[in-house]
Scaffold this active site. Structure first.
Site, short mmCIF file in Angstrom:
data_model
loop_
_atom_site.label_atom_id
_atom_site.label_comp_id
_atom_site.label_asym_id
_atom_site.label_seq_id
_atom_site.Cartn_x
_atom_site.Cartn_y
_atom_site.Cartn_z
N ARG A 51 0.85 -1.21 0.00
CA ARG A 51 0.00 0.00 0.00
C ARG A 51 0.87 1.25 0.00
O ARG A 51 0.55 2.24 -0.68
CB ARG A 51 -0.93 -0.02 1.22
N ARG A 100 10.59 27.68 -0.32
CA ARG A 100 9.22 27.15 -0.32
C ARG A 100 8.61 27.36 -1.70
O ARG A 100 8.49 28.49 -2.16
CB ARG A 100 8.38 27.87 0.73
N LYS A 147 -2.65 6.89 1.25
CA LYS A 147 -2.38 7.14 2.67
C LYS A 147 -1.35 8.25 2.77
O LYS A 147 -0.15 8.02 2.95
CB LYS A 147 -1.91 5.85 3.35
N1 PDD Z 1 -5.75 4.85 10.00
N2 PDD Z 1 -9.56 4.63 6.64
C1 PDD Z 1 -8.85 5.66 7.11
C2 PDD Z 1 -9.21 7.04 6.67
C3 PDD Z 1 -7.79 5.45 8.01
O1 PDD Z 1 -7.05 6.48 8.46
C4 PDD Z 1 -7.49 4.11 8.43
C5 PDD Z 1 -6.38 3.79 9.38
C6 PDD Z 1 -8.28 3.06 7.91
C7 PDD Z 1 -8.02 1.61 8.29
O2 PDD Z 1 -6.86 1.10 7.64
P1 PDD Z 1 -6.01 -0.08 8.30
O3 PDD Z 1 -6.96 -1.18 8.58
O4 PDD Z 1 -5.01 -0.45 7.26
O5 PDD Z 1 -5.38 0.46 9.58
C8 PDD Z 1 -9.30 3.35 7.01
C9 PDD Z 1 -4.53 4.67 10.76
C10 PDD Z 1 -4.59 3.60 11.81
C11 PDD Z 1 -4.06 6.01 11.26
O6 PDD Z 1 -4.09 6.94 10.48
O7 PDD Z 1 -3.64 6.13 12.42
#
Ligand code: PDD
Length: 285
Positions: A51, A100, A147
């Site tokens: 990911r 910047r 992410k």
């Molecule tokens: N967050 N959706 C969002 C928007 C998230 O931020 C997360 C996880 C998930 C779940 O993904 P996973 O099962 O891979 O942890 C779904 C993490 C834990 C965080 O930002 O702290």
């Protein structure tokens, strides 16, 4: 004192220093992962690294390390910290530029940072009673599958829940469920587990994958399809899932009880399967 990794060095977290010109600080220009660690073993590491690779590719930031090097760094960070169960945080930004400017620097020297904390999973009381949630319009951008560290919208949305004593904000876009501010959301209706499909509108959660795998292996009826706001509001059960929350039942939404206002039977079964899976896959030699 916890040990962190910064650009090839291992050092106490309190001693880590970054440039204020780092594009992660100025623009939120970077990617991250949160990897749960059970009995000092990273859970689903290959999935997290895949990911991460996908996010880096989409934001045009060359991956500075191979999977083998990432594994080595993560292993050293885990070994350098005192807890058996940890939550490893990994972040890569497009580095510091001398000035910047929005456009990328000509030569990118990414900033690589990892730290670890004790893994804080939900309390027994939260698991037994469920947690409260509120709802909100999903006003985030259209690449919620990535992410990235640009999390202001997620922070604002999560704070709406915290302001009313709740644990999560459930998001709707155009009348359909997307996810939570920092979790994936599942619904149960008439004994069928419902999950919204992966798309650019939700993060492809690693825990989401495990829940669907467990549903399949235990012959739990399940459907991956668009879920309307009405279906969410009339669901028998709602759950949230993430690497740190695992499978957590939601007992109320916007002050109204979900189902009987208690964690339902499928939540209890899935929570049990998840713990069993962790214990057999992760804690045994
Ligand atoms: N967050 N959706 C969002 C928007 C998230 O931020 C997360 C996880 C998930 C779940 O993904 P996973 O099962 O891979 O942890 C779904 C993490 C834990 C965080 O930002 O702290």
């Amino acid at each position: 004192m916890s040990l962190c990794h910064l650009n090839g060095n291992y050092l106490p977290l309190a001693e880590a220093r970054l440039s204020p010109l780092d594009r992660g600080f100025l623009f939120g220009d970077g990617a991250y992962e949160v990897i749960p660690v059970y009995s000092r073993r990273p859970f689903r590491l290959a999935g997290h690294i895949a990911r991460l690779e996908n996010t880096l590719k989409a934001i045009r930031l060359p991956n500075p390390h191979t999977a083998a090097v990432w594994t080595d760094i993560i292993t050293k960070v885990i070994a350098g910290n005192p807890w058996e169960d940890q939550s490893v945080y990994l972040q890569i930004t497009r580095g510091a530029d001398p000035v910047r400017r929005h456009a990328f620097p000509a030569t990118v020297r990414p900033t690589v940072f990892l730290m670890s904390e004790a893994l804080a999973t939900p309390s027994q009381m939260q698991i037994d009673n469920g947690v409260g949630a509120v709802s909100a319009n999903d006003y985030r951008w259209l690449r919620c599958d990535l992410k990235t560290v640009s999390l202001l919208a997620n922070c604002l949305l999560r704070q709406e829940a915290v302001d009313t004593g709740c644990a999560e904000t459930i998001l709707f876009r155009d009348g359909f469920l997307t996810e939570g501010a920092a979790s994936n959301i599942f619904a149960v209706k008439n004994g069928v587990l419902l999950a919204p499909p992966k798309s650019h509108l939700i993060l492809p959660g690693i825990t989401y994958d495990i829940i669907l795998e467990l549903a399949a292996s235990h012959d739990l009826p399940h459907e991956v399809r668009a879920i309307s706001e009405n279906e969410v509001r009339s669901a028998d059960e709602l759950w949230m899932s993430s690497s740190t929350k695992e499978v957590l039942p939601i007992a109320s939404l916007d002050g109204q009880p979900v189902g009987a206002g208690r964690p339902g039977p499928l939540a209890r079964r899935m929570h049990g399967w998840y713990q069993e899976f962790k214990d057999t896959v992760m804690r045994c030699a």
